[in-house]
Design an enzyme around this catalytic site. Structure first.
Site, PDB file in Angstrom:
ATOM      1  N   LYS A  90       0.814  -1.217   0.000  1.00 22.53           N
ATOM      2  CA  LYS A  90       0.000   0.000   0.000  1.00 22.53           C
ATOM      3  C   LYS A  90       0.847   1.266   0.000  1.00 22.53           C
ATOM      4  CE  LYS A  90      -4.232  -1.986   1.841  1.00 22.53           C
ATOM      5  NZ  LYS A  90      -3.909  -3.326   2.361  1.00 22.53           N
TER       6      LYS A  90
HETATM    7  C1  LIG Z   1      -4.652  -4.402   1.886  1.00 23.52           C
HETATM    8  C2  LIG Z   1      -3.968  -5.689   1.845  1.00 23.52           C
HETATM    9  C3  LIG Z   1      -4.399  -6.724   1.012  1.00 23.52           C
HETATM   10  C4  LIG Z   1      -5.655  -6.611   0.183  1.00 23.52           C
HETATM   11  O1  LIG Z   1      -5.543  -5.697  -0.881  1.00 23.52           O
HETATM   12  P1  LIG Z   1      -6.846  -5.156  -1.633  1.00 23.52           P
HETATM   13  O2  LIG Z   1      -6.354  -4.163  -2.603  1.00 23.52           O
HETATM   14  O3  LIG Z   1      -7.725  -4.552  -0.583  1.00 23.52           O
HETATM   15  O4  LIG Z   1      -7.499  -6.340  -2.259  1.00 23.52           O
HETATM   16  C5  LIG Z   1      -3.650  -7.875   0.966  1.00 23.52           C
HETATM   17  N1  LIG Z   1      -2.552  -8.024   1.728  1.00 23.52           N
HETATM   18  C6  LIG Z   1      -2.113  -7.069   2.552  1.00 23.52           C
HETATM   19  C7  LIG Z   1      -0.916  -7.315   3.377  1.00 23.52           C
HETATM   20  C8  LIG Z   1      -2.794  -5.869   2.629  1.00 23.52           C
HETATM   21  O5  LIG Z   1      -2.359  -4.924   3.447  1.00 23.52           O
END
Ligand SMILES: *Cc1c(COP(=O)(O)O)cnc(C)c1O
Length: 437
Positions: free
Chosen positions: A107
Site C-alpha cells: 500500500k
Molecule cells: C490491503 C492488503 C491486502 C488486500 O488488498 P486489496 O487491494 O484490498 O485487495 C492484501 N494483503 C495485505 C498485506 C494488505 O495490506
C-alpha cells in the site's frame, strides 16, 4: 482524462476532482473514461526499462493530460524510491516482493503516489485543507499515514478497529502526530468503513470540511498499483518465462490491487489470467461460482488485511467486464483458504522452499501451487513483510523472526488516539470539533 462514476448517475469529473472527492456523489466509484492502449513497442521494451521509467510511461498515458510532465516524473520517482524484486520461490512460481517500502506493505505505492498528487493539486490552493478519512484493518492506515505525513494542506484521520490490528501496525499510525489523527473505534473494520462511507455522504460534514478517501476507492490510490504489474512481467520475461503464459495471483480484500492488474491488462499488458486469492472471507469466490454477489459480515482471520465482507472495488470489476459474469470468469478464477490452510502453507514453504511468506502471501502462493498449468509462470503479490505479523508468523514456524529496524522504530514512540464508540453522531461531532480547533 475525465473520470466517470460506475453508478453512472453523476457527471464526469477531472482527475483533480475525482481525487479530492474520492467517492462519486451517486455513491459509485470513479473510473477513467477510457483506457489508453500502450504500444507493442513499449511492451516489447519493458525488460530493458527501469521501474520508474516504465511507471512514468504508464502514468503519462493515464494522467499526462492532467499533470505537467516534470511534476509527474518527480511524483513517480519519489513514489517508487524502493526496490520491488521478483524472487523465485518454486519451479514456476515467483514472489513479487512489494514490502520494501517505508511501512513494509504494497500500500506504500498507492499511498505515496496519492499523497504527492494531492500535494501537487494543492500547490495553487494554499488555503484549502483536504481531510483524508481512511478506514484500516492495519496496513492501509500505516501506508496512508506515513505517505501523507507532513504533506501541506492535508489532514489524515485513520479509523481502526480497537484490539484488532497488530501492535506494530497500530504503532505505525498512532505515533506520528502532526497532520495525522488516529481514531480507535470500538468495533470491526466493517464498522470503521461504514463510518467513513457515511461521513462522505453527510451534508453537514461536507459543508464544514473537504473530505476525501485514501482507501482504494480513490483513483489516485489504486491506479498507481498498475505500475508493478508491468515491472513483474518484465522481470519474469527476463528470467525466461513465456510472455504469453504469465498468471498473476493477488491476495485480495477490497480488490483494489487486483483491479489495478485487470486495468494493466486492458491497457496492453499480456497477462494470461488472474487468480483472486481469498482467506475465509469468500464473497468473491462464491460470486465466481454462482454469479450471485452476496456481501457478508467479515470474519477475522490471520490474514487480517483481507478480512472484508463487502469488497469496495467489486463495483469496478463488474464495470470493467460490462457486468458479465462469464467475461469475469474468463479472466479471473478464485481460491479460498482457512487459517489452518494458510498456516500449513506458510510453514511448508518456509521449510521446503526456504522462503518466509506472510499470511497474505501464503494465501496467494497456495492458490498458485494448486492451480497453475505446467506451461504457466505464476507471480504472486507478496503484499507485506512477514515481520508485520510477527506473533502469528512466529507461532506458525516456531522460530523468532527479525524485525527490520524501520519497523521497530515506530514502537519507541508514544501512542496517541481518539476513542470512538462507533456511533456516527459521535464521530461526526468529533470531526466537526477537530476542524474548529
Ligand atoms: C490491503 C492488503 C491486502 C488486500 O488488498 P486489496 O487491494 O484490498 O485487495 C492484501 N494483503 C495485505 C498485506 C494488505 O495490506
Amino acid at each position: 482524462m475525465k473520470y466517470r462514476s460506475t453508478a453512472a448517475l453523476s457527471p464526469e469529473v477531472s482527475l483533480e476532482e475525482a481525487v479530492v472527492k474520492g467517492l462519486a456523489p451517486d455513491k459509485g466509484l470513479y473510473m477513467p473514461l477510457s483506457f489508453p492502449s500502450l504500444s507493442n513497442d513499449f511492451i516489447n521494451h519493458l525488460p530493458e526499462m527501469s521501474l520508474p521509467q516504465m511507471a512514468y510511461e504508464v502514468a503519462a498515458a493515464l494522467f499526462g493530460e492532467d499533470v505537467e510532465e516534470d511534476a509527474l516524473k518527480r511524483i513517480v520517482e519519489e513514489t517508487l524510491n524502493f526496490k520491488i524484486p521478483l524472487v523465485k520461490v518454486d519451479d514456476n512460481i515467483f514472489s513479487l516482493e512489494l514490502f520494501h517500502g517505508p511501512t513494509l506493505a504494497f500500500k506504500d505505492v498507492g499511498a505515496r503516489f496519492m499523497a504527492r498528487l494531492l500535494g501537487y493539486f494543492n500547490r495553487s490552493n494554499k488555503e484549502r485543507t483536504v481531510n483524508v478519512l481512511v478506514a484500516t484493518s492495519g496496513d492501509t492506515g500505516s501506508a496512508v499515514a506515513n505517505g501523507f505525513l507532513g504533506v501541506e494542506g492535508v489532514h489524515v484521520f485513520v479509523l481502526y478497529p480497537k484490539g484488532k490490528v497488530s501492535r506494530i501496525q497500530e504503532a505505525q499510525f498512532t505515533t506520528l502526530g502532526r497532520n495525522i489523527t488516529a481514531i480507535e473505534v470500538d468495533g470491526t473494520f466493517d464498522d470503521c468503513q461504514a463510518l467513513v462511507k457515511k461521513a462522505f455522504l453527510d451534508k453537514d460534514l461536507n459543508e464544514a470540511m473537504m473530505l476525501t478517501s485514501a482507501n482504494s476507492i480513490n483513483v489516485a490510490r489504486f491506479l498507481p498499483q498498475m505500475f508493478y504489474y508491468f515491472y513483474a512481467y518484465a522481470q519474469a520475461v527476463k528470467a525466461g518465462a513465456d510472455p504469453s503464459e504469465i498468471v498473476f495471483c493477488v491476495p485480495s480484500g477490497n480488490f483494489g490491487n487486483i483491479t489495478a492488474g485487470l486495468i494493466a491488462k486492458k491497457m496492453g499488458l499480456p497477462v494470461k489470467r488472474f487468480i483472486a486469492a481469498n482467506n475465509a472471507n469468500d464473497i468473491f469466490y462464491n460470486y465466481l461460482n454462482s454469479g450471485i454477489y452476496t456481501p457478508k459480515k467479515s470474519v477475522q482471520t490471520i490474514a487480517n488485511a483481507m478480512d472484508v465482507g463487502d469488497p469496495s472495488n467489486f463495483a469496478r470489476v463488474l464495470d470493467l467486464y460490462g457486468n458479465s459474469h462469464e467475461e469475469i470468469c474468463s479472466d479471473i478464477s478464485g481460491a479460498t483458504y482457512s487459517d489452518q490452510e494458510i498456516s500449513e502453507t506458510l510453514q511448508k514453504t518456509f521449510k521446503e522452499n526456504d522462503y518466509l511468506l506472510d499470511p497474505h502471501g501464503a494465501v496467494a502462493f497456495r492458490a498458485l501451487s494448486e492451480n497453475l498449468d505446467r506451461s504457466e509462470t505464476g507471480i504472486f503479490l507478496e503484499t507485506a513483510h512477514p515481520a508485520k505479523f510477527k506473533e502469528t508468523v512466529e507461532g506458525i514456524i516456531g522460530e523468532e523472526i527479525a524485525v527490520p529496524d524501520r519497523l521497530m522504530a515506530f514502537l519507541e514512540n508514544e501512542k496517541k488516539t481518539v476513542p470512538s464508540s462507533g456511533d456516527f453522531g459521535e464521530f461526526k461531532n468529533l470531526l466537526l470539533n477537530l476542524v474548529k480547533q
